[in-house]
Design a protein around this motif. Structure first.
Motif, PDB file in Angstrom:
ATOM      1  N   UNK A  48       0.943  -1.163  -0.047  1.00 46.94           N
ATOM      2  CA  UNK A  48       0.114  -0.002  -0.009  1.00 46.94           C
ATOM      3  C   UNK A  48       0.949   1.319   0.056  1.00 46.94           C
ATOM      4  N   UNK A  49       0.704   2.239  -1.012  1.00 42.39           N
ATOM      5  CA  UNK A  49       1.388   3.313  -1.114  1.00 42.39           C
ATOM      6  C   UNK A  49       1.267   4.210   0.181  1.00 42.39           C
ATOM      7  N   UNK A  50       0.125   4.311   0.655  1.00 45.59           N
ATOM      8  CA  UNK A  50       0.086   5.298   1.535  1.00 45.59           C
ATOM      9  C   UNK A  50       0.398   4.878   2.853  1.00 45.59           C
ATOM     10  N   UNK A  51       0.812   3.516   3.178  1.00 43.82           N
ATOM     11  CA  UNK A  51       1.059   2.949   4.541  1.00 43.82           C
ATOM     12  C   UNK A  51       2.611   2.939   4.473  1.00 43.82           C
TER      13      UNK A  51
END
Length: 65
Positions: A48-51
Motif C-alpha cells: 500500500x503506497x499510503x502505508x
C-alpha cells in the motif's frame, strides 16, 4: 534375411514411436505455454503506497500483503 527385409517390417513401429515423440513434444510446449499465461495472470501484490514500510513488512515472509 538381411537388414533390408527388417526395415519395411518395422515401418509401422517406427511411425508409432515418431508420433509418440511428436505428441510428447507438443504436450511439453502446451504445458510451458500454459505456465507462462498463468504467471502473467497472477499479478504481484504491491505494498500500500499510503502505508509506511516497516521492518516487519520487509522481514516477515508469512506476510503476503
Amino acid at each position: 534375411m538381411g537388414i533390408h527385409y527388417d526395415y519395411k517390417s518395422k515401418r509401422g513401429e517406427r511411425a508409432v514411436l515418431r508420433q509418440a515423440k511428436r505428441e510428447a513434444r507438443l504436450a511439453r510446449k502446451k504445458a510451458k505455454r500454459k505456465n507462462v499465461v498463468e504467471e502473467q495472470n497472477s499479478a504481484p501484490i504491491m505494498h500500500d503506497i499510503l502505508k509506511p514500510i516497516t521492518l516487519e513488512d520487509l522481514t516477515n515472509p508469512d506476510n503476503k500483503k
